[in-house]
Design a protein around this motif. Structure first.
Motif, short mmCIF file in Angstrom:
data_model
loop_
_atom_site.label_atom_id
_atom_site.label_comp_id
_atom_site.label_asym_id
_atom_site.label_seq_id
_atom_site.Cartn_x
_atom_site.Cartn_y
_atom_site.Cartn_z
N GLU A 1 -62.09 -55.45 63.27
CA GLU A 1 -61.30 -55.30 64.61
C GLU A 1 -60.65 -53.93 64.21
O GLU A 1 -59.96 -53.76 63.01
CB GLU A 1 -60.38 -56.27 64.73
N TYR A 2 -60.60 -53.25 65.12
CA TYR A 2 -59.69 -52.01 65.30
C TYR A 2 -58.44 -52.42 66.16
O TYR A 2 -58.74 -52.45 67.25
CB TYR A 2 -60.30 -50.53 65.72
N ALA A 3 -57.31 -52.41 65.41
CA ALA A 3 -56.07 -52.65 66.27
C ALA A 3 -55.34 -51.66 66.29
O ALA A 3 -54.51 -51.12 65.22
CB ALA A 3 -55.49 -54.03 65.72
N VAL A 4 -55.02 -50.87 67.61
CA VAL A 4 -54.38 -49.79 67.47
C VAL A 4 -53.10 -49.96 68.27
O VAL A 4 -53.19 -50.60 69.43
CB VAL A 4 -55.19 -48.59 68.42
N ASP A 5 -52.11 -50.05 67.69
CA ASP A 5 -50.76 -50.36 68.33
C ASP A 5 -50.09 -48.81 68.40
O ASP A 5 -50.44 -47.98 67.82
CB ASP A 5 -49.79 -51.13 67.67
N PRO A 6 -49.05 -48.87 68.95
CA PRO A 6 -48.36 -47.57 69.26
C PRO A 6 -48.19 -46.79 67.89
O PRO A 6 -48.21 -45.48 67.91
CB PRO A 6 -46.98 -47.54 69.92
N LEU A 7 -47.57 -47.52 66.75
CA LEU A 7 -47.65 -46.76 65.51
C LEU A 7 -48.70 -46.15 65.15
O LEU A 7 -48.92 -44.91 64.62
CB LEU A 7 -47.08 -47.99 64.28
N ALA A 8 -50.11 -46.76 65.09
CA ALA A 8 -51.06 -46.62 64.67
C ALA A 8 -51.70 -45.33 65.44
O ALA A 8 -52.11 -44.07 65.13
CB ALA A 8 -52.23 -47.41 64.36
N GLY A 9 -51.55 -45.43 66.83
CA GLY A 9 -51.82 -44.41 67.89
C GLY A 9 -51.18 -42.99 67.52
O GLY A 9 -51.68 -42.05 67.50
N ALA A 10 -49.87 -43.15 67.41
CA ALA A 10 -49.15 -41.98 67.11
C ALA A 10 -49.34 -41.52 65.93
O ALA A 10 -49.41 -39.91 65.79
CB ALA A 10 -47.55 -42.37 67.14
N LEU A 11 -49.70 -42.04 64.85
CA LEU A 11 -50.04 -41.35 63.57
C LEU A 11 -51.41 -40.96 63.69
O LEU A 11 -51.47 -39.73 63.12
CB LEU A 11 -49.94 -42.66 62.37
N ALA A 12 -52.39 -41.46 64.42
CA ALA A 12 -53.72 -40.93 64.43
C ALA A 12 -53.45 -39.37 65.09
O ALA A 12 -54.23 -38.61 64.84
CB ALA A 12 -54.51 -41.58 65.41
N VAL A 13 -52.53 -39.36 66.27
CA VAL A 13 -52.23 -37.99 66.95
C VAL A 13 -51.87 -36.93 65.99
O VAL A 13 -52.19 -35.80 65.80
CB VAL A 13 -51.29 -38.27 68.21
N LEU A 14 -50.98 -37.37 65.20
CA LEU A 14 -50.33 -36.44 64.09
C LEU A 14 -51.42 -36.00 63.05
O LEU A 14 -51.64 -34.84 62.87
CB LEU A 14 -49.18 -37.26 63.41
N ILE A 15 -52.36 -37.17 62.41
CA ILE A 15 -53.34 -36.68 61.53
C ILE A 15 -54.21 -35.79 62.07
O ILE A 15 -54.59 -34.47 61.52
CB ILE A 15 -54.04 -38.11 60.97
N THR A 16 -54.79 -35.99 63.45
CA THR A 16 -55.80 -35.18 63.78
C THR A 16 -55.17 -33.70 64.09
O THR A 16 -55.88 -32.68 63.93
CB THR A 16 -56.30 -35.76 65.25
N PHE A 17 -53.96 -33.76 64.69
CA PHE A 17 -53.31 -32.35 64.99
C PHE A 17 -53.13 -31.37 63.68
O PHE A 17 -53.52 -30.46 63.83
CB PHE A 17 -51.94 -32.63 65.88
N ILE A 18 -52.61 -32.11 62.75
CA ILE A 18 -52.22 -31.23 61.66
C ILE A 18 -53.62 -31.01 60.97
O ILE A 18 -53.62 -29.65 60.44
CB ILE A 18 -51.45 -32.29 60.56
N ASN A 19 -54.61 -31.76 61.00
CA ASN A 19 -55.81 -31.53 60.40
C ASN A 19 -56.43 -30.25 61.09
O ASN A 19 -57.01 -29.46 60.64
CB ASN A 19 -56.68 -32.73 60.22
N PHE A 20 -56.27 -30.29 62.37
CA PHE A 20 -56.93 -29.30 63.40
C PHE A 20 -56.27 -28.10 62.95
O PHE A 20 -57.11 -26.96 62.80
CB PHE A 20 -56.64 -29.74 64.75
#
Lengths: 499, 122
Positions: free
Chosen positions: A73-92
């Motif tokens: 299962e992929y469980a995305v809560d606000p914590l994981a979602g916010a971190l995902a935005v940060l990861i993709t943005f910095i890597n971009f």
């Protein structure tokens, strides 16, 4: 389409990574454009996921339609979602920046570089959004393996640094796997939500204590907590600059997130062993802050200073987790965001200075601010943020940490946080003094370096300047709008959904 | 009695010893290839640990041959499935590590750590 976003978030970088080496046979530019497009798509996916998660609560995505605990299962809560935005943005940002780094590489090397970069991104994103402890291990190893290779691409000394990181990092991964083994043995499940329920009556059993110890040790190695940080300085210093930016900005934050997830969400920080583990994390985090700051003062190379400083800054996150009340956790999470933005900005500045002057040693880059005014202004903002001057972002995370420590009555942490602010000021002032104020003497001044012309007539190639300026502005924007970020995102990311 | 003790206690102690041999070797051995071997020993210990968890006395493979026999009669297949992945991970880590060592060897002509660090700092 919208329903499949959590899967797309991982699959877009992953599949593009597989395609990159093949595309590189066609053209080098095509690979770069595809990689950028893939990461941009991932940014949009992450933002889409975060907005939905913030309005509707945790998003449970079942892979292949298998119900947990049988399926993954992929469980995305606000914590994981916010971190995902940060990861993709910095890597971009780092990927945009990588262009000059890869300028004279062969097509094949370009293809492999972008493939590894995207694999790292996919691995890190997977670690954040997954709801399965074993799946997390697999993603951990995906991201680590590709990072080892990326670090090794930095040249001569980087190879040995990468090898050292590989050996130490694998010990970390193996410890984590051992911990998962114990958790599986006592609960019989690998799904995080399921495990969180089943583990409650077993909290004080030896198996769970060993599991907590191994997971904290394993992830502590990966996030370079104080006595386990041996791999960090070399890896950060010798890696290519965009890679330094992401391993310092993101790679060491995600294991911190894993510790946060495991201790607060899965095992549940109430009484007993978790509390003791958190105390240990806090103490070694505080020791790391002091050790890292002092070592940073002793360094002469720009990137090495930043590397030791990263080690100190991850200590803040550890201290925040250890404080454990609402303000402490807000401080820790906010610092993850701040440090990712400001430290990747600083690493990019170091790379830019190297590009312009060919030097990493800070006593050789006098008055570089005249040649790179915009870049050094971004550096100034990020450095002030590292020291913790308002209104930059760094001030607010430290403020929340101090507030949390005050509320919990943990005075030693307050002393450490304020002391380290002073130490940060010492080493950043040394860089500022050299780059802005000190004049060249006699012979050196006459031997003026060759003028480097960029196509656009700006101080740097556009691909280097733009990420630096965006991240530099980001430090200010995050600082000014800290109230909104905390009240609209971070407070929902806390265990129990805020106050 | 002995069998009971072996399967419930001694095996875990053996795995623990094997697991600890890994860090021990990685710290004490100066040769980089031996460090990789120690790393593998450590990973194999964890794999063995998982497999022991899935083992059961007198049970058979979880395949339906002549009707289902009830869960008690089958071993737990999940740890085996997980360890397939872990073996692949360990294989690829070893691969990357050996590739890096090839580069180190080419670069410095040495795989003994002390000598290598001396040559690096020259």
């Amino acid at each position: 389409m919208m329903e499949q976003l959590p899967a797309l978030l991982i699959l877009i970088p992953l599949l593009t990574a597989l395609a990159s080496p093949l595309l590189s046979y066609l053209s080098g530019r095509l690979v770069r454009c595809t990689a950028l497009a893939a990461l941009l798509a991932a940014v949009f996916c992450a933002v889409g996921i975060l907005t939905r998660v913030l309005s509707e609560g945790t998003w449970h995505y079942r892979f292949g339609g298998w119900e947990p605990p049988w399926g993954i299962e992929y469980a995305v809560d606000p914590l994981a979602g916010a971190l995902a935005v940060l990861i993709t943005f910095i890597n971009f940002m780092a990927l945009i920046y990588a262009k000059t780094e890869m300028e004279d590489a062969t097509r094949t090397k370009k293809g492999v570089f972008y493939a590894l970069f995207l694999l790292t991104t996919a691995g890190l994103l997977g670690m954040t959004v997954t709801g399965d402890v074993f799946n997390l291990y697999v993603f951990l190893e995906i991201s680590s393996l590709s990072t080892y290779a990326l670090i090794a691409s930095g040249g001569k000394r980087a190879i040995f640094a990468a090898f050292r990181y590989l050996i130490i990092g694998t010990v970390g991964g193996t410890f984590y796997l051992l911990g998962v083994g114990y958790l599986y043995a006592v609960t019989g499940t690998l799904n995080m939500a399921d495990m969180a329920v089943k583990i409650q009556p077993l909290l004080n059993t030896p198996a769970v204590i060993v599991a907590i110890a191994s997971i904290v040790a394993g992830m502590g190695i990966k996030m370079a907590l104080f006595p386990l940080h041996g791999w960090l300085p070399d890896a950060h210093t010798y890696a290519p600059t965009p890679i330094s930016a992401i391993i310092s900005g993101i790679m060491i934050k995600v294991p911190a997130y894993v510790i946060f997830r495991m201790l607060y969400f899965v095992i549940g920080a109430g009484e007993g062993p978790v509390q003791q583990a958190l105390t240990v994390i806090g103490c070694i985090g505080a020791a790391g802050i002091i050790h890292g700051s002092i070592m940073a003062i002793a360094q002469k190379e720009f990137k090495r200073i930043l590397a030791y400083s990263s080690m100190a800054q991850i200590g803040y996150v550890a201290v925040g987790l250890s404080i454990g009340n609402v303000y402490g956790l807000i401080g820790a999470l906010f610092h993850v965001l701040n440090h990712a933005v400001m430290k990747s900005c600083l690493f990019m500045v170091a790379g830019a200075v190297k590009w312009r002057t060919g030097e990493y040693r800070i006593d050789k880059i006098m008055q570089v601010s005249k040649k790179l005014p915009l870049t050094m202004f971004a550096f100034l903002v990020a450095a002030f943020s590292m020291v913790g001057l308002p209104p930059t972002a760094g001030f607010f995370s430290k403020w929340y940490l101090v507030l949390g420590a005050f509320e919990a009555g943990k005075w030693p942490f307050i002393v450490v946080i304020i002391l380290s602010g002073l130490l940060n000021a010492v080493y950043f002032f040394r860089i500022i003094e050299n780059t802005f104020l000190r004049k060249k003497e006699g012979a050196e001044a006459e031997a003026e370096e060759k003028e480097i012309q960029t196509a656009t007539g700006l101080e740097l190639p556009l691909t280097m300047l733009v990420p630096i300026l965006i991240l530099g502005a980001g430090v200010l924007i995050i600082g000014v709008s800290n109230q909104q970020i905390i009240s609209q995102v971070i407070q929902y990311a806390l265990p129990g959904g805020g106050f | 009695m002995i069998k009971e003790m072996l399967s419930s206690r001694v095996i875990y102690w053996l795995i623990l010893v094997m697991f600890m041999l890994g860090p021990f070797g990685m710290i004490l051995q100066k040769n980089l290839v031996k460090k990789i071997m120690a790393m593998n020993v450590m990973q194999v210990a964890v794999i063995a640990f998982f497999l022991v968890l899935g083992q059961k006395e007198g049970a058979t493979l979880p395949i339906e041959i002549q009707g289902l026999m009830g869960a008690v009669n089958y071993i737990n297949p999940l740890p085996h499935a997980l360890m397939l992945t872990a073996i692949v991970v360990s294989l690829s880590i070893t691969g990357v590590a050996l590739a890096l060592l090839l580069l180190v060897q080419k670069q410095y002509g040495e795989l003994e750590e002390d000598e290598l660090i001396r040559r690096m700092n020259q």
